[in-house]
Write a protein that holds these residues in place. Structure first.
Motif, mmCIF file in Angstrom:
data_model
loop_
_atom_site.group_PDB
_atom_site.id
_atom_site.type_symbol
_atom_site.label_atom_id
_atom_site.label_comp_id
_atom_site.label_asym_id
_atom_site.label_seq_id
_atom_site.Cartn_x
_atom_site.Cartn_y
_atom_site.Cartn_z
ATOM 1 N N LEU A 170 12.776 -0.987 5.464
ATOM 2 C CA LEU A 170 11.935 -1.024 4.272
ATOM 3 C C LEU A 170 11.143 0.261 4.049
ATOM 4 C CD1 LEU A 170 10.764 -4.661 4.825
ATOM 5 C CD2 LEU A 170 12.017 -3.862 2.813
ATOM 6 N N ILE A 171 10.820 0.967 5.129
ATOM 7 C CA ILE A 171 10.062 2.210 5.029
ATOM 8 C C ILE A 171 10.671 3.257 5.954
ATOM 9 C CG2 ILE A 171 7.869 1.107 4.355
ATOM 10 C CD1 ILE A 171 6.920 1.488 7.285
ATOM 11 N N ALA A 172 10.324 4.501 5.696
ATOM 12 C CA ALA A 172 10.705 5.616 6.567
ATOM 13 C C ALA A 172 9.413 6.337 6.946
ATOM 14 C CB ALA A 172 11.652 6.561 5.844
ATOM 15 N N TYR A 188 3.394 10.025 8.302
ATOM 16 C CA TYR A 188 3.390 9.661 6.885
ATOM 17 C C TYR A 188 4.522 8.681 6.625
ATOM 18 C CZ TYR A 188 0.012 13.330 6.054
ATOM 19 O OH TYR A 188 -1.126 14.079 6.077
ATOM 20 N N TYR A 189 4.240 7.685 5.791
ATOM 21 C CA TYR A 189 5.207 6.631 5.494
ATOM 22 C C TYR A 189 5.547 6.638 4.012
ATOM 23 C CZ TYR A 189 4.235 4.924 10.131
ATOM 24 O OH TYR A 189 4.131 4.827 11.486
ATOM 25 N N ARG A 190 6.813 6.275 3.722
ATOM 26 C CA ARG A 190 7.256 6.146 2.337
ATOM 27 C C ARG A 190 8.199 4.949 2.236
ATOM 28 N NH1 ARG A 190 12.451 8.129 2.277
ATOM 29 N NH2 ARG A 190 12.910 9.573 3.957
ATOM 30 N N MET A 198 0.828 -1.206 0.000
ATOM 31 C CA MET A 198 0.000 0.000 0.000
ATOM 32 C C MET A 198 0.863 1.256 0.000
ATOM 33 S SD MET A 198 -2.956 -1.216 2.674
ATOM 34 C CE MET A 198 -3.938 0.283 2.605
ATOM 35 N N ILE A 199 1.935 1.234 0.753
ATOM 36 C CA ILE A 199 2.833 2.387 0.820
ATOM 37 C C ILE A 199 3.577 2.540 -0.502
ATOM 38 C CG2 ILE A 199 4.914 3.304 1.942
ATOM 39 C CD1 ILE A 199 3.851 1.815 4.528
ATOM 40 N N ALA A 200 4.126 1.452 -1.021
ATOM 41 C CA ALA A 200 4.938 1.501 -2.235
ATOM 42 C C ALA A 200 4.131 1.903 -3.461
ATOM 43 C CB ALA A 200 5.595 0.143 -2.471
ATOM 44 N N SER A 201 2.871 1.529 -3.499
ATOM 45 C CA SER A 201 2.074 1.780 -4.699
ATOM 46 C C SER A 201 1.299 3.092 -4.639
ATOM 47 C CB SER A 201 1.104 0.622 -4.925
ATOM 48 O OG SER A 201 0.169 0.540 -3.855
ATOM 49 N N GLY A 253 4.103 8.757 -3.582
ATOM 50 C CA GLY A 253 5.196 8.143 -2.860
ATOM 51 C C GLY A 253 5.079 8.070 -1.355
ATOM 52 N N GLU A 254 3.998 8.589 -0.782
ATOM 53 C CA GLU A 254 3.846 8.484 0.664
ATOM 54 C C GLU A 254 2.372 8.382 1.021
ATOM 55 O OE1 GLU A 254 5.740 11.939 2.311
ATOM 56 O OE2 GLU A 254 4.006 13.185 1.927
#
Length: 125
Positions: A83-85, A94-96, A46-49, A53-54
């Motif tokens: 894997l995420i920040a 917020y995650y990316r 979900m984050i990657a797609s 980008g976030e």
């Protein structure tokens, strides 16, 4: 240590081309363990797609039949695995995706183009 890198030139031997050192195996196992849970795998996807980008945690939580603290725990494990920040903005986080790690995983798992797999060794009869 950078996962999958052996030297200063950044050479990344794949899992299929050279045995992993013990420290590489420990680090790689931690990343795969983070990806080994269906909820975390869905969160990463979900984050990657996400366009832009976030994604805000407020947009992730409703997609699951889990409590917000449980989602936060899964996100923490993905973050600790590299894997995420995340970034806090006011009351929301917020995650990316960190593509460096997913690129490393792809490189480690990819067989060099045109290179055949090693022949299986038959046990003596």
């Amino acid at each position: 240590m950078v996962l999958g890198q052996d030297g200063p030139d950044g050479c990344c031997p794949g899992l299929l081309t050279a045995p992993l050192a013990e420290d590489q195996a420990v680090e790689l196992a931690r990343v795969f363990k983070a990806l080994g849970d269906p909820v975390r795998l869905r969160l990463l996807s979900m984050i990657a797609s996400r366009a832009g980008g976030e994604v805000c945690v407020c947009d992730l939580t409703p997609a699951f039949d889990l409590s917000q603290p449980t989602i936060s725990h899964h996100l923490k494990l993905l973050r600790e695995a590299g894997l995420i920040a995340s970034e806090r903005r006011g009351t929301w986080v917020y995650y990316r995706l960190l593509p460096e790690m997913t690129d490393r995983l792809a490189g480690i798992l990819t067989r060099p183009a045109g290179q055949p797999l090693p022949e299986p060794v038959e046990a003596p009869a």
